[in-house]
Design an enzyme around this catalytic site. Structure first.
Site, PDB file in Angstrom:
ATOM      1  N   GLU A  10       0.825  -1.217   0.000  1.00  0.00           N
ATOM      2  CA  GLU A  10       0.000   0.000   0.000  1.00  0.00           C
ATOM      3  C   GLU A  10       0.857   1.265   0.000  1.00  0.00           C
ATOM      4  OE1 GLU A  10       0.344  -2.385   2.158  1.00  0.00           O
ATOM      5  OE2 GLU A  10      -0.193  -1.866   4.216  1.00  0.00           O
TER       6      GLU A  10
ATOM      7  N   CYS B 166      16.826  -7.031   0.469  1.00  0.00           N
ATOM      8  CA  CYS B 166      16.963  -8.251   1.284  1.00  0.00           C
ATOM      9  C   CYS B 166      18.326  -8.907   1.063  1.00  0.00           C
ATOM     10  CB  CYS B 166      15.846  -9.229   0.971  1.00  0.00           C
ATOM     11  SG  CYS B 166      15.984  -9.921  -0.669  1.00  0.00           S
TER      12      CYS B 166
ATOM     13  N   GLU C  17      17.484  -6.882  11.526  1.00  0.00           N
ATOM     14  CA  GLU C  17      17.545  -6.346  10.165  1.00  0.00           C
ATOM     15  C   GLU C  17      17.376  -4.827  10.258  1.00  0.00           C
ATOM     16  OE1 GLU C  17      14.206  -7.199   7.476  1.00  0.00           O
ATOM     17  OE2 GLU C  17      15.649  -7.396   5.847  1.00  0.00           O
TER      18      GLU C  17
HETATM   19  P1  NAD Z   1       5.707  -6.143   5.334  1.00  0.00           P
HETATM   20  O1  NAD Z   1       5.776  -7.532   5.835  1.00  0.00           O
HETATM   21  O2  NAD Z   1       5.398  -5.051   6.294  1.00  0.00           O
HETATM   22  O3  NAD Z   1       4.595  -6.030   4.172  1.00  0.00           O
HETATM   23  C1  NAD Z   1       4.624  -6.837   3.046  1.00  0.00           C
HETATM   24  C2  NAD Z   1       3.208  -7.038   2.508  1.00  0.00           C
HETATM   25  O4  NAD Z   1       2.433  -7.742   3.478  1.00  0.00           O
HETATM   26  C3  NAD Z   1       2.450  -5.755   2.209  1.00  0.00           C
HETATM   27  O5  NAD Z   1       1.746  -5.932   1.009  1.00  0.00           O
HETATM   28  C4  NAD Z   1       1.503  -5.609   3.392  1.00  0.00           C
HETATM   29  O6  NAD Z   1       0.286  -4.965   3.044  1.00  0.00           O
HETATM   30  C5  NAD Z   1       1.243  -7.051   3.776  1.00  0.00           C
HETATM   31  N1  NAD Z   1       1.032  -7.243   5.210  1.00  0.00           N
HETATM   32  C6  NAD Z   1       1.672  -6.632   6.239  1.00  0.00           C
HETATM   33  N2  NAD Z   1       1.233  -7.101   7.423  1.00  0.00           N
HETATM   34  C7  NAD Z   1       0.296  -8.042   7.135  1.00  0.00           C
HETATM   35  C8  NAD Z   1      -0.528  -8.889   7.944  1.00  0.00           C
HETATM   36  N3  NAD Z   1      -0.458  -8.869   9.267  1.00  0.00           N
HETATM   37  N4  NAD Z   1      -1.385  -9.711   7.313  1.00  0.00           N
HETATM   38  C9  NAD Z   1      -1.459  -9.766   5.972  1.00  0.00           C
HETATM   39  N5  NAD Z   1      -0.700  -8.976   5.155  1.00  0.00           N
HETATM   40  C10 NAD Z   1       0.160  -8.137   5.736  1.00  0.00           C
HETATM   41  O7  NAD Z   1       7.091  -5.883   4.593  1.00  0.00           O
HETATM   42  P2  NAD Z   1       7.670  -4.506   3.995  1.00  0.00           P
HETATM   43  O8  NAD Z   1       8.055  -3.617   5.119  1.00  0.00           O
HETATM   44  O9  NAD Z   1       6.787  -3.986   2.934  1.00  0.00           O
HETATM   45  O10 NAD Z   1       8.989  -5.047   3.246  1.00  0.00           O
HETATM   46  C11 NAD Z   1      10.272  -5.063   3.820  1.00  0.00           C
HETATM   47  C12 NAD Z   1      10.685  -6.457   4.202  1.00  0.00           C
HETATM   48  O11 NAD Z   1      10.633  -7.307   3.061  1.00  0.00           O
HETATM   49  C13 NAD Z   1      12.104  -6.568   4.701  1.00  0.00           C
HETATM   50  O12 NAD Z   1      12.120  -7.353   5.876  1.00  0.00           O
HETATM   51  C14 NAD Z   1      12.859  -7.263   3.585  1.00  0.00           C
HETATM   52  O13 NAD Z   1      13.977  -8.015   3.986  1.00  0.00           O
HETATM   53  C15 NAD Z   1      11.790  -8.138   3.035  1.00  0.00           C
HETATM   54  N6  NAD Z   1      12.117  -8.548   1.670  1.00  0.00           N
HETATM   55  C16 NAD Z   1      12.537  -9.825   1.493  1.00  0.00           C
HETATM   56  C17 NAD Z   1      12.902 -10.254   0.212  1.00  0.00           C
HETATM   57  C18 NAD Z   1      13.377 -11.656   0.008  1.00  0.00           C
HETATM   58  O14 NAD Z   1      13.634 -12.032  -1.130  1.00  0.00           O
HETATM   59  N7  NAD Z   1      13.508 -12.459   1.046  1.00  0.00           N
HETATM   60  C19 NAD Z   1      12.825  -9.371  -0.867  1.00  0.00           C
HETATM   61  C20 NAD Z   1      12.376  -8.071  -0.649  1.00  0.00           C
HETATM   62  C21 NAD Z   1      12.025  -7.671   0.643  1.00  0.00           C
END
Ligand code: NAD
Length: 482
Positions: A176, A281, A382
């Site tokens: 979002e 990541c 992290e």
């Molecule tokens: P986030 O977990 O806050 O959100 C990711 C998605 O999940 C969003 O679309 C959000 O709306 C949804 N979401 C959040 N909480 C939720 C819940 N309780 N229930 C259902 N959906 C929910 O992550 P972020 O802050 O957007 O991204 C950063 C993180 O992503 C970092 O920790 C990074 O390391 C990780 N990441 C990992 C990789 C990988 O390949 N392992 C790649 C890119 C990013």
């Protein structure tokens, strides 16, 4: 101001939920769009459209589905620079980084243009007298991707091309915080004239995600985000009987051996730790200096870090862009403070950076800590920001033990001139993406992407052949004819 729309069953429509969020250009701090969240009825509508489209789409020959991939690649190339600009504008990274992101997205499409070959099954005559056996890979139904903020263009495109090329239908729920890149991706998908319902876009936050996680007609979920969310998504989707691949957070180590080539190693560390302002990541976070290399390494790293120009991502001379949101910036500032309090030595303080032209932008400059120990918070959590920690190890074994103790296991790199040590590192590294004299060990689109331990929940990873496995069932047909 731009309003963000859903794309459901081949039609654009603004979501109508009560909740909404401003989309902010983190480089300027200005609001550039507003995203209203979808209601559960709207998300259900996307699932229904995808389910109905599946019946015919699965019967579309793989060669025809492959041709959509060629067309998708061609339009993505035509609109390459425009895509990079939108990406930089909403997430703050430099244009060069966004170009890299769009290029990586296109590479997934290119790999999936080979779907007739990738999807082939197996066959064996005479498994018993007069009985033959064949294995077909079949699409399963409706899949969904729930994406993070840091690669707004690319992450959904890790999943959508293999899912639809294998004959499934798809729903993307972008972060979002950064919904604009996917608006453009779906404008491009709209140009393909795919049958309506094959690809769908729903905007929203966790409520929209939760509708997808529990919907009986969603066969599987691809998730990328923070570890806590990844764990939740994994268990919640599994609880509802779905396939799930759930990629989480990271804390990546780089082991610098005494025989490492210092200039090349320093370039690699700078790119890994400060690229995308550390919001990657695969970012190198804990740099372990082994034996006597510490002083020369730190001196060279500090000089390069100081020389990096932090600025607005859309300006050509910026070498490091903004932090993606105020919330992320405040969290990173908090962790820097904790590092200082816990006794790490702050060699370079990015909190002092000012980008004069954009006083409301969310900037932190390159930040370097020395004398970090594995017990410190900054070495364990992290940071997801431009903060580089230097730790010391007396030898390879001590460095390796630090890495093995880390609950995250996304990526790790060694820098050395020794084939023996490199081999040993690759053999023992708990993380699944390993670099030997490579700072960002990102697998290309024809290999699989993902970590292990707290960095990944599931077994089949993103893109490559494994994504074909994830999005298909292997049906075994045994036949006898009288
Ligand atoms: P986030 O977990 O806050 O959100 C990711 C998605 O999940 C969003 O679309 C959000 O709306 C949804 N979401 C959040 N909480 C939720 C819940 N309780 N229930 C259902 N959906 C929910 O992550 P972020 O802050 O957007 O991204 C950063 C993180 O992503 C970092 O920790 C990074 O390391 C990780 N990441 C990992 C990789 C990988 O390949 N392992 C790649 C890119 C990013």
């Amino acid at each position: 101001m731009k309003t963000v729309k859903n794309y459901i069953d081949g039609a654009w429509k603004e979501p109508s939920g009560k909740e909404s969020q401003d989309v902010v250009d983190p480089g300027t701090g200005e609001i550039v769009a507003k995203v209203r969240f979808s209601t559960s009825e709207e998300v259900n509508g996307a699932v229904k459209a995808a389910r109905e489209a599946f019946r015919e789409w699965r019967m579309t020959p793989p060669v025809t589905r492959a041709r959509y991939m060629f067309k998708l690649k061609s339009i993505l190339e035509e609109r390459f620079d425009e895509a990079a600009k939108i990406c930089s504008m909403e997430v703050g990274k430099t244009l060069e980084e966004s170009r890299g992101e769009v290029r990586r997205s296109i590479e997934v499409v290119e790999a999936m243009a080979g779907i007739p070959t990738l999807m082939k099954g197996q066959a064996l005559e005479d498994i018993a007298a007069g009985i033959d056996c064949s294995v077909y890979r079949q699409p399963i139904g409706v899949f969904a991707a729930i994406a993070p903020f840091n690669f707004p263009f690319m992450v959904p495109l890790w999943f959508l091309p293999p899912a639809i090329a294998t004959g499934n239908t798809f729903i993307v729920k972008p972060s979002e915080q950064v919904p604009l890149s996917q608006q453009m991706v779906f404008e491009i998908l709209d140009e393909l004239n795919l049958p309506s319902g094959v690809v769908n876009l729903v905007n929203g936050g966790k409520d929209a995600a939760n509708v997808l996680l529990s919907h009986p007609d969603v066969a599987g979920v691809s998730f990328v985000g923070a570890t806590e969310t990844a764990k939740y998504i994994y268990s919640e989707a599994a609880r509802h009987g779905k396939r799930v691949q759930s990629l989480g957070g990271a804390k990546n180590f780089m082991l610098i051996m005494p025989d490492a080539d210092i200039p090349a190693t320093v370039n690699a560390i700078i790119g890994s730790s400060y690229g995308c302002a550390g919001q990657r990541c695969l970012a190198g976070s804990n740099i372990v200096a082994v034996g006597g290399i510490h002083d020369a390494l730190v001196e060279a790293l500090l000089a390069k870090s100081k020389a990096l120009k932090t600025g607005y991502g859309l300006e050509a001379d910026s070498q490091m862009g903004a932090i993606a949101s105020k919330k992320s910036r405040d969290r990173i500032l908090g962790l820097i403070e904790v590092g200082v309090k816990e006794g790490a030595k702050l060699l370079l303080d990015g909190r002092k950076v000012k980008v004069e032209k954009y006083p409301k932008g969310f900037y932190i400059g390159p930040t370097m800590f020395d004398e970090v120990t594995p017990q410190m918070t900054i070495a364990k959590e992290e940071i997801f920001g431009p903060v580089l920690n230097i730790l010391r190890a007396k030898d390879f074994e001590e460095g390796m033990r630090m890495i093995e103790a880390c609950p995250y296991a996304n990526a790790g790199s060694i820098f050395t001139a020794s084939g023996k040590m490199a081999r040993e590192f690759g053999y023992r590294l708990p993380a699944s993406m390993c670099g030997i004299n490579i700072g960002i060990a990102a697998p290309m689109s024809f290999f699989s992407f993902g970590g292990s331990r707290n960095s990944f929940f599931g077994d089949l990873k993103a893109h490559g052949q494994e994504s074909v496995d994830f999005y298909t069932d292997r049906k075994v047909i045994s036949s006898r004819w009288f």
